[in-house]
Write a protein that holds these residues in place. Structure first.
Motif, short mmCIF file in Angstrom:
data_model
loop_
_atom_site.label_atom_id
_atom_site.label_comp_id
_atom_site.label_asym_id
_atom_site.label_seq_id
_atom_site.Cartn_x
_atom_site.Cartn_y
_atom_site.Cartn_z
N UNK A 65 18.73 14.59 18.71
CA UNK A 65 19.09 15.89 19.26
C UNK A 65 20.51 15.85 19.82
N UNK A 66 20.80 14.82 20.61
CA UNK A 66 22.14 14.70 21.18
C UNK A 66 23.20 14.54 20.09
N UNK A 67 22.92 13.72 19.09
CA UNK A 67 23.89 13.51 18.01
C UNK A 67 24.16 14.81 17.26
N UNK A 68 23.12 15.61 17.05
CA UNK A 68 23.30 16.89 16.37
C UNK A 68 24.16 17.83 17.20
N UNK A 69 23.98 17.80 18.51
CA UNK A 69 24.80 18.64 19.39
C UNK A 69 26.24 18.15 19.42
N UNK A 70 26.45 16.84 19.39
CA UNK A 70 27.81 16.32 19.34
C UNK A 70 28.49 16.71 18.03
N UNK A 71 27.72 16.76 16.94
CA UNK A 71 28.29 17.20 15.65
C UNK A 71 28.74 18.65 15.72
N UNK A 72 27.96 19.50 16.41
CA UNK A 72 28.38 20.89 16.59
C UNK A 72 29.73 20.94 17.30
N UNK A 73 29.85 20.15 18.37
CA UNK A 73 31.09 20.15 19.14
C UNK A 73 32.27 19.71 18.28
N UNK A 74 32.11 18.62 17.54
CA UNK A 74 33.21 18.06 16.75
C UNK A 74 33.66 19.02 15.66
N UNK A 75 32.72 19.53 14.91
CA UNK A 75 33.07 20.35 13.74
C UNK A 75 33.53 21.75 14.12
N UNK A 76 32.80 22.41 15.02
CA UNK A 76 33.13 23.78 15.36
C UNK A 76 34.43 23.86 16.17
N UNK A 77 34.59 22.97 17.13
CA UNK A 77 35.81 22.97 17.91
C UNK A 77 37.01 22.60 17.06
N UNK A 78 36.86 21.61 16.19
CA UNK A 78 37.96 21.22 15.31
C UNK A 78 38.43 22.38 14.45
N UNK A 79 37.49 23.11 13.87
CA UNK A 79 37.86 24.25 13.05
C UNK A 79 38.49 25.37 13.85
N UNK A 80 37.93 25.64 15.02
CA UNK A 80 38.43 26.73 15.86
C UNK A 80 39.86 26.46 16.30
N UNK A 81 40.14 25.25 16.78
CA UNK A 81 41.49 24.93 17.23
C UNK A 81 42.48 24.96 16.07
N UNK A 82 42.06 24.50 14.90
CA UNK A 82 42.96 24.53 13.74
C UNK A 82 43.39 25.96 13.40
N UNK A 83 42.45 26.90 13.49
CA UNK A 83 42.80 28.30 13.22
C UNK A 83 43.88 28.76 14.18
N UNK A 118 28.62 22.86 7.42
CA UNK A 118 28.06 21.53 7.69
C UNK A 118 27.40 21.50 9.07
N UNK A 119 28.07 22.08 10.06
CA UNK A 119 27.50 22.12 11.41
C UNK A 119 26.17 22.87 11.43
N UNK A 120 26.10 24.00 10.72
CA UNK A 120 24.86 24.77 10.68
C UNK A 120 23.74 23.99 10.00
N UNK A 121 24.08 23.27 8.93
CA UNK A 121 23.07 22.47 8.25
C UNK A 121 22.52 21.37 9.15
N UNK A 122 23.38 20.71 9.89
CA UNK A 122 22.93 19.67 10.82
C UNK A 122 22.03 20.27 11.90
N UNK A 123 22.42 21.44 12.40
CA UNK A 123 21.61 22.08 13.45
C UNK A 123 20.22 22.41 12.94
N UNK A 124 20.11 22.95 11.74
CA UNK A 124 18.81 23.31 11.18
C UNK A 124 17.94 22.07 10.98
N UNK A 125 18.56 21.00 10.51
CA UNK A 125 17.80 19.79 10.22
C UNK A 125 17.29 19.08 11.47
N UNK A 126 18.10 19.04 12.52
CA UNK A 126 17.78 18.17 13.66
C UNK A 126 17.43 18.89 14.95
N UNK A 127 17.68 20.18 15.02
CA UNK A 127 17.43 20.87 16.28
C UNK A 127 16.25 21.84 16.23
#
Length: 378
Positions: free
Chosen positions: A194-212, A359-368
């Motif tokens: 659960x924690x790893x899936x939440x960390x993946x959300x942070x890494x992927x979503x924040x990375x994309x948001x800041x890049x924009x 990718x973040x959404x897929x991880x969330x569905x699988x693990x959360x």
């Protein structure tokens, strides 16, 4: 305000930094990425310090130190010195995101925890917005150094106010073994799917948001938009969408559950990114609003979910790891996608961010899916 205004103020003036030092967009973006990298590397040590000296003292020391370095950074004689100062500033800033949610989770009863986390994230959007919309117009009228300095002085006032008015911690007490077993607490969090899936959300979503936000300015000052820097900086007003969506996400999660709101927020991010591909400026603005609202709603859910589902006794470490991933994504992906801009143009950046969201959404569905309502593990 004191944390996030100075963390992101250079983002509004990256084209001016690139012009003055004759560097690429990716190199200019290091003014943001190195600061967030310093923050990411410091969150675990700050969580350790908070266990030793208390939540509020650690946050106060960090924010006052960061503000002092932020003021000095604006007088840096070279880009290299400025970037080093930004890294140190970020390391000091790590105290706030490393500790704030743990502090809140200890001081607020569980029935209100989701809403309070949303309110805290709303505050981060106001701070981030203030840094950008002050730095941009002031820089256009004077210089980017004066713009960043103006933000740093505002942060000094905010930091002093925080030190004076923050309520004393009552849920945290010394002498209960907080200083013991740091590695055990970190490893317990890293063993949790659960924690790893939440960390993946942070890494992927924040990375994309800041890049924009890092690179859209380079697109908007060029044809066919040709916006002046001061006008381009006003686009950061889209951050107001995040100050609305983050507390609303907390309220919706209390009613419908965290996962549906997280997935819906990520879908909104994808829709917003796709709208920025338009050559019609109003549609690009709508895309920014949708993207920002979706991101901060997702962040409010994931960041509040992290301490709530942390292994027992490891709330500060779990939150720190979340922000390690969060700012690690900001640093690494926010920098790397600059090369996509140079090689593939804006469609390359947008396409990369959409892929990261999916990718973040897929991880969330699988693990959360089974994580809703689970008690903390021992």
């Amino acid at each position: 305000m004191a944390t996030f205004a100075q963390l992101y103020s250079p983002q509004a003036v990256l084209p001016l930094i690139a012009e003055e030092f004759a560097v690429t967009p990716a190199t200019a973006a290091l003014a943001v990425s190195l600061c967030t990298l310093g923050l990411a590397l410091a969150v675990i040590p700050w969580s350790r310090a908070a266990d030793r000296i208390g939540r509020l003292p650690a946050m106060t020391i960090g924010i006052l130190a960061a503000t002092s370095v932020g003021i000095l950074a604006t007088f840096a004689p070279t880009l290299e010195v400025f970037l080093i100062a930004r890294f140190i500033e970020g390391a000091a800033l790590g105290a706030m995101p490393a500790i704030a949610l743990a502090y809140l989770s200890e001081e607020v009863d569980a029935t209100h925890a989701v809403r309070v986390a949303g309110s805290y994230i709303a505050g981060t959007t106001v701070g981030g917005l203030a840094g950008r919309i002050i730095a941009g117009p002031v820089s256009d009228a004077a210089s980017w150094r004066i713009g960043v300095l103006a933000v740093a002085l505002l942060c000094l006032i905010s930091a002093a106010l925080f030190a004076r008015i923050a309520p004393p911690a009552r849920g945290f007490t010394h002498g209960r073994g907080q200083t013991d077993g740091l590695l055990r607490k970190v490893l317990a969090s890293l063993r949790s799917p659960i924690q790893l899936a939440l960390y993946a959300q942070a890494f992927l979503l924040m990375g994309g948001f800041v890049a924009i936000y890092n690179y859209l300015g380079f697109v908007l000052i060029a044809p066919p938009f040709s916006l002046p820097p001061w006008e381009m900086s006003l686009l950061f007003l889209a951050y107001l969408a995040g100050s609305v969506s983050s507390p609303q996400a907390g309220a919706l999660a209390s009613r419908w559950g965290r996962l549906p709101v997280l997935i819906g927020s990520t879908a909104a991010m994808v829709a917003g990114v796709l709208l920025t591909l338009s050559s019609w400026l109003p549609l690009v603005l709508v895309g920014l609003l949708v993207l920002t609202a979706g991101f901060f709603a997702a962040h409010a859910i994931a960041s509040g979910w992290t301490p709530a589902s942390a292994p027992r006794g490891a709330t500060a470490q779990a939150s720190s790891l979340y922000y390690l991933a969060y700012y690690g994504g900001s640093s690494l992906l926010g920098w790397l996608l600059g090369f996509a801009l140079v090689g593939l143009g804006w469609p390359g950046v947008a396409g990369s961010v959409v892929a990261m969201c999916l990718l973040a959404a897929g991880i969330a569905v699988l693990f959360l899916r089974r994580a809703e309502g689970l008690p903390r593990t021992s």
